[in-house]
Design an enzyme around this catalytic site. Sequence first.
Site, mmCIF file in Angstrom:
data_model
loop_
_atom_site.group_PDB
_atom_site.id
_atom_site.type_symbol
_atom_site.label_atom_id
_atom_site.label_comp_id
_atom_site.label_asym_id
_atom_site.label_seq_id
_atom_site.Cartn_x
_atom_site.Cartn_y
_atom_site.Cartn_z
ATOM 1 N N CYS A 1 -1.527 -4.834 -8.710
ATOM 2 C CA CYS A 1 -1.544 -4.242 -7.376
ATOM 3 C C CYS A 1 -0.116 -4.180 -6.869
ATOM 4 O O CYS A 1 0.474 -5.213 -6.532
ATOM 5 C CB CYS A 1 -2.417 -5.063 -6.436
ATOM 6 S SG CYS A 1 -2.419 -4.362 -4.774
ATOM 7 N N GLY A 2 0.444 -2.977 -6.803
ATOM 8 C CA GLY A 2 1.833 -2.815 -6.411
ATOM 9 C C GLY A 2 2.091 -3.128 -4.953
ATOM 10 O O GLY A 2 3.106 -3.750 -4.616
ATOM 11 N N HIS A 3 1.189 -2.702 -4.068
ATOM 12 C CA HIS A 3 1.430 -2.992 -2.647
ATOM 13 C C HIS A 3 1.408 -4.501 -2.413
ATOM 14 O O HIS A 3 2.162 -5.029 -1.592
ATOM 15 C CB HIS A 3 0.393 -2.268 -1.764
ATOM 16 C CG HIS A 3 -0.791 -3.091 -1.374
ATOM 17 N ND1 HIS A 3 -1.918 -3.187 -2.164
ATOM 18 C CD2 HIS A 3 -1.029 -3.879 -0.293
ATOM 19 C CE1 HIS A 3 -2.797 -3.989 -1.584
ATOM 20 N NE2 HIS A 3 -2.288 -4.426 -0.440
ATOM 21 N N ASP B 1 -7.236 3.071 -0.668
ATOM 22 C CA ASP B 1 -5.916 2.474 -0.469
ATOM 23 C C ASP B 1 -5.203 3.228 0.639
ATOM 24 O O ASP B 1 -5.022 4.440 0.557
ATOM 25 C CB ASP B 1 -5.116 2.559 -1.770
ATOM 26 C CG ASP B 1 -3.894 1.653 -1.772
ATOM 27 O OD1 ASP B 1 -3.307 1.444 -0.684
ATOM 28 O OD2 ASP B 1 -3.514 1.174 -2.843
ATOM 29 N N GLY C 1 0.958 1.257 -5.191
ATOM 30 C CA GLY C 1 2.091 0.891 -6.028
ATOM 31 C C GLY C 1 1.843 1.067 -7.508
ATOM 32 O O GLY C 1 2.675 1.635 -8.232
ATOM 33 N N SER C 2 0.702 0.591 -8.009
ATOM 34 C CA SER C 2 0.396 0.770 -9.428
ATOM 35 C C SER C 2 0.066 2.226 -9.725
ATOM 36 O O SER C 2 0.287 2.705 -10.845
ATOM 37 C CB SER C 2 -0.747 -0.151 -9.854
ATOM 38 O OG SER C 2 -1.884 0.034 -9.016
#
EC number: 4.2.1.77
Length: 354
Positions: A104-106, A269, A274-275
């Site tokens: 999870c990028g965020h 989202d 991010g991902s």
Amino acid sequence: MESAVALPQLPPHDPGTPALSVVDMHTGGEPLRVVLAGCPEVVGPTLLAKRRYMRQHLDHLRRRLMFEPRGHRDMYGAVLVPSELPDAHLGVLFLHNEGYSSMCGHAVLALGRFAVDFGLVPAAPVGAREVRVNIHCPCGLVAAFVECEGGRSRGPVRFHSVPAFALATDLLVDVPGRGKMAVDIAYGGAFYAFVSAEKLGLDVCSAKTRDLVDAASAVTEAVKAQFKINHPESEDLSFLYGTILTDGKDTYSEEPTTNICVFADEQVDRSPTGSGVTARIALQYHKGLLELNQTRAFKSSTTGSIFTGKAVREAKCGDFKAVIVEVSGQAHYTGTASFIVENDDPLRDGFLLK
């Protein structure tokens, strides 16, 4: 982990009643609930083993934290655990409305800031403007770089991904009720299907979110039924996380390209993802639409928030040609909370509105 902040005063309750304390954050509008205290030990020799243990033995805590009445169907969470990797400052398990994601990028952007402020990494040297935080995610080790001033974090954070790659391009998928269409599948720590919303008769910038969710969910289910997802290094990572509908503007431009990510159980989202940005960059690089160190801006169709991304170097993932992607965004604190969970509460483990 030990709390580093003064937590809200709990109402009178039985000392044996479970209590959970959290710090709430957001990145680009997408929430992150970080568990500070109250989570039992998550057992396992590796992070992926811990992920399996939590799914099998502690899933009530995920529901308690993510679902109504303490959360909502689009809440996102993080449980910090020890990592077996010597270079990692922390390990993390990600929580959402369906289960446990691999990346999870965020959340990584927010956790980088959290780690600096809560003393999970060595203090920045005097005069340093950035601190590196090595975060062990289920997909692997990622490095977050947190802007700091006077020993405290600031909002801007960037991270370097695990190797990201295109799994399939122009895959013909029959989406029930919507016809056959070409779909791309790419990996950015999690696998996503990518398709222009226009192919589904929608404008990603102006369509109702419910219509976009329905369309993206139809694509996800069609891909799952018609295409086998395989990660070259781990069966634990071999699943389609969701679908990202785009504005179709994949060719490089200085103007932002807009998308919406629908993942897990139709969770939306609020950030550009991010991902998802990582996977889109890998896909654009694979197609020759983007060069190394060429920065693109990605815009959320729901909040208008912006992440930027660029492929910083080539890499490998199994036999796939891959890239390491840098994603940048702004992380913010929103508050702290503590929850008691009384045994006679019929909603003690939450409920999910449909």
